[in-house]
Design an enzyme around this catalytic site. Sequence first.
Site, short mmCIF file in Angstrom:
data_model
loop_
_atom_site.label_atom_id
_atom_site.label_comp_id
_atom_site.label_asym_id
_atom_site.label_seq_id
_atom_site.Cartn_x
_atom_site.Cartn_y
_atom_site.Cartn_z
CG ASP A 18 2.88 -3.27 3.35
OD1 ASP A 18 4.18 -3.24 3.07
OD2 ASP A 18 2.30 -4.06 4.07
CG HIS A 35 11.87 0.43 -1.09
ND1 HIS A 35 11.06 0.14 -0.41
CD2 HIS A 35 12.89 -0.38 -0.41
CE1 HIS A 35 11.07 -0.94 0.42
NE2 HIS A 35 12.13 -1.27 0.57
CG LEU A 129 -0.36 18.38 2.19
CD1 LEU A 129 -1.58 17.73 2.83
CD2 LEU A 129 0.37 17.59 1.01
C1 FPP Z 1 6.78 -0.99 2.63
O1 FPP Z 1 6.85 -1.89 1.55
C2 FPP Z 1 7.38 0.27 2.54
C3 FPP Z 1 8.50 0.79 3.21
C4 FPP Z 1 8.94 0.08 4.29
C5 FPP Z 1 9.01 2.13 3.00
C6 FPP Z 1 8.08 3.20 2.28
C7 FPP Z 1 9.04 4.02 1.74
C8 FPP Z 1 8.70 4.72 0.43
C9 FPP Z 1 7.39 4.50 -0.07
C10 FPP Z 1 9.55 5.24 -0.26
C11 FPP Z 1 9.43 6.70 -0.34
C12 FPP Z 1 9.24 7.42 0.76
C13 FPP Z 1 10.17 8.36 1.27
C14 FPP Z 1 9.75 9.12 2.31
C15 FPP Z 1 11.47 8.37 0.52
P1 FPP Z 1 7.41 -3.10 2.03
O2 FPP Z 1 9.03 -3.09 1.68
O3 FPP Z 1 7.17 -3.61 3.42
O4 FPP Z 1 6.84 -4.18 0.98
P2 FPP Z 1 6.32 -5.63 1.04
O5 FPP Z 1 5.36 -5.78 2.27
O6 FPP Z 1 5.91 -6.21 -0.29
O7 FPP Z 1 7.92 -6.19 1.60
#
Ligand code: FPP
Length: 227
Positions: A18, A35, A129
């Site tokens: 997150d 992201h 893994l």
């Molecule tokens: C949360 O941050 C993250 C996500 C919703 C997506 C997780 C995805 C990745 C780490 C990208 C790479 C992964 C793959 C499999 C390509 P948020 O957007 O909720 O952040 P915030 O809480 O700060 O708004």
Amino acid sequence: MPKIPSSVIPKHIAIIMDGNGRWAKSRGLPRSAGHKKGAESLKKIVAESIRQGVGYLTVYAFSSENWQRPKAEIGFLMDLLKSQIKAQLGELAKNGVRIKAIGDLQMLADDVKAAILDAEEVTKHNDKLHLQVALSYGGRQEILHAARKTAGESADFEAALYTSGVPDPDLLIRTGGEMRISNFLLWQIAYTELYFTEKLWPEFKEEDFLAAIEEFSRRERRFGTAE
Ligand code: FPP
């Protein structure tokens, strides 16, 4: 990074990645940049997991609830997922990683599904893994799905979960400062040690991962028993 003695390495680590959006916002960048950077963090943590001999890594890449985000952000995440799989599959396969997606995969677009199925097929004989990528995943939905599948039958409920055959997580890490579970692996984390950090996922590095493992190694696990 130092090598941690294998006796204290969790067999299965789950991660709620997150903070991508906030990381981007604090730099005046679009959420997509967060992201993208988050995908780099994931690459590093996968490599470190292999190095440390972690057997199973389960990451929350896209929740059932994430479908409610703006279309453009969903589109970006799906494209990122597809391009990351394509770009990294060779290296992951070579390094003994077995890839598996868990979640309601019917919701995904055909091209994304095809990339996932290909990655699962190419890596199906690997076992160094086990990388489980939770996509269109919700813990409650998973439990309902398994309950429906096994209703009236003697089939084992756990075998009907998406995580069938995978040991429960020993350690769950959540980055980004929130102290909640957000519908992740509800059944499987009954006795999992929880670790929360303020670090945002795009800035989560190998040393932060090792700090979480180090703290885990100092926890006393009793699984509900007296001693
Ligand atoms: C949360 O941050 C993250 C996500 C919703 C997506 C997780 C995805 C990745 C780490 C990208 C790479 C992964 C793959 C499999 C390509 P948020 O957007 O909720 O952040 P915030 O809480 O700060 O708004």
